[in-house]
Design a protein around this motif. Sequence first.
Motif, PDB file in Angstrom:
ATOM      1  N   LYS A 174      58.123  98.639  -2.941  1.00 15.02           N
ATOM      2  CA  LYS A 174      57.163  97.593  -2.560  1.00 15.02           C
ATOM      3  C   LYS A 174      57.527  96.861  -1.260  1.00 15.02           C
ATOM      4  O   LYS A 174      56.642  96.387  -0.550  1.00 15.02           O
ATOM      5  CB  LYS A 174      57.048  96.557  -3.690  1.00 15.02           C
ATOM      6  CG  LYS A 174      56.416  97.091  -4.945  1.00 15.02           C
ATOM      7  CD  LYS A 174      54.931  97.256  -4.770  1.00 15.02           C
ATOM      8  CE  LYS A 174      54.256  97.622  -6.077  1.00 15.02           C
ATOM      9  NZ  LYS A 174      52.819  97.705  -5.947  1.00 15.02           N
TER      10      LYS A 174
ATOM     11  N   PHE B  49      57.183  92.001  -0.489  1.00 18.58           N
ATOM     12  CA  PHE B  49      56.098  91.944  -1.468  1.00 18.58           C
ATOM     13  C   PHE B  49      56.520  91.088  -2.655  1.00 18.58           C
ATOM     14  O   PHE B  49      57.492  91.399  -3.341  1.00 18.58           O
ATOM     15  CB  PHE B  49      55.740  93.351  -1.952  1.00 18.58           C
ATOM     16  CG  PHE B  49      54.599  93.369  -2.922  1.00 18.58           C
ATOM     17  CD1 PHE B  49      53.295  93.360  -2.479  1.00 18.58           C
ATOM     18  CD2 PHE B  49      54.829  93.374  -4.286  1.00 18.58           C
ATOM     19  CE1 PHE B  49      52.232  93.367  -3.366  1.00 18.58           C
ATOM     20  CE2 PHE B  49      53.778  93.378  -5.193  1.00 18.58           C
ATOM     21  CZ  PHE B  49      52.478  93.372  -4.730  1.00 18.58           C
TER      22      PHE B  49
ATOM     23  N   GLY C 160      51.897  89.591  -5.574  1.00 20.93           N
ATOM     24  CA  GLY C 160      50.641  90.177  -5.125  1.00 20.93           C
ATOM     25  C   GLY C 160      50.324  90.020  -3.648  1.00 20.93           C
ATOM     26  O   GLY C 160      49.237  90.378  -3.210  1.00 20.93           O
ATOM     27  N   MET C 161      51.267  89.466  -2.876  1.00 18.12           N
ATOM     28  CA  MET C 161      51.071  89.303  -1.423  1.00 18.12           C
ATOM     29  C   MET C 161      52.308  89.814  -0.689  1.00 18.12           C
ATOM     30  O   MET C 161      53.389  89.883  -1.262  1.00 18.12           O
ATOM     31  CB  MET C 161      50.875  87.835  -1.050  1.00 18.12           C
ATOM     32  CG  MET C 161      49.645  87.182  -1.621  1.00 18.12           C
ATOM     33  SD  MET C 161      49.490  85.464  -1.068  1.00 18.12           S
ATOM     34  CE  MET C 161      49.009  85.698   0.632  1.00 18.12           C
TER      35      MET C 161
ATOM     36  N   MET D   4      50.800  97.858   4.273  1.00 17.33           N
ATOM     37  CA  MET D   4      49.966  97.092   3.338  1.00 17.33           C
ATOM     38  C   MET D   4      48.938  98.000   2.670  1.00 17.33           C
ATOM     39  O   MET D   4      48.723  97.928   1.459  1.00 17.33           O
ATOM     40  CB  MET D   4      49.248  95.952   4.070  1.00 17.33           C
ATOM     41  CG  MET D   4      50.138  94.800   4.477  1.00 17.33           C
ATOM     42  SD  MET D   4      49.215  93.502   5.355  1.00 17.33           S
ATOM     43  CE  MET D   4      48.063  92.958   4.085  1.00 17.33           C
TER      44      MET D   4
ATOM     45  N   CYS E 131      47.959  96.551  -0.955  1.00 19.90           N
ATOM     46  CA  CYS E 131      47.982  95.090  -0.902  1.00 19.90           C
ATOM     47  C   CYS E 131      47.117  94.625   0.276  1.00 19.90           C
ATOM     48  O   CYS E 131      47.382  94.995   1.422  1.00 19.90           O
ATOM     49  CB  CYS E 131      49.414  94.595  -0.732  1.00 19.90           C
ATOM     50  SG  CYS E 131      49.530  92.793  -0.692  1.00 19.90           S
TER      51      CYS E 131
ATOM     52  N   LYS F  36      46.546  91.327   1.085  1.00 19.21           N
ATOM     53  CA  LYS F  36      46.829  89.959   1.527  1.00 19.21           C
ATOM     54  C   LYS F  36      48.257  89.855   2.068  1.00 19.21           C
ATOM     55  O   LYS F  36      49.192  90.344   1.441  1.00 19.21           O
ATOM     56  CB  LYS F  36      46.680  88.972   0.372  1.00 19.21           C
ATOM     57  CG  LYS F  36      45.287  88.862  -0.170  1.00 19.21           C
ATOM     58  CD  LYS F  36      45.243  87.879  -1.314  1.00 19.21           C
ATOM     59  CE  LYS F  36      43.840  87.761  -1.897  1.00 19.21           C
ATOM     60  NZ  LYS F  36      43.810  86.838  -3.041  1.00 19.21           N
TER      61      LYS F  36
END
Length: 166
Positions: free
Chosen positions: A61, A81, A84-85, A114, A119, A121
């Motif tokens: 991640k 990461f 969730g952002m 990303m 992801c 954001k």
Amino acid sequence: MERTVKTPDIEIRTTLQPGDLGYIAYLHGKIYDEECGYGPGFESYVLQGLAEFLKEYDPVKDRVWICEDHRKIIGFLCGVFRDGMVQLRYFILLPECRGLGLGKKLMQSFINYMKEIGCGKAYLWTTREQETAIALYKKYGFRLIEEVPSEAFNKPLVEQRYDLQL
């Protein structure tokens, strides 16, 4: 003998090696002191953040981009990461390596990362005086969300948060 950095000689790796993060902290402390007068408090801030990053590091991640010229680290960018952002952090290029298009290449790599991890954001924190970096962040879609007065690094500053929604 001083050598000119050429883009064909620059390699970007995405795996951490022992000593990388210590050197990145050193670069931040040295360059930000010379260019902005941030003092040793800034290096301490960077060291704490990098230690937290390494403790929680998930190579699936999280992502690092380490720019090397003949095995010498000349630039760095990190995608962290969490919740969730992705946070864009520790973006730095040696002064003699600016203007080569390396910053754009790192930012595009960040955007591609990303998308790769699904992801949409991202955010980052910087200071208002980082005008060149801010112009690059805006070019890639980051928008100013928040400004906070600060004296965190031995001088009055305005810290800024930028968000990106893909």
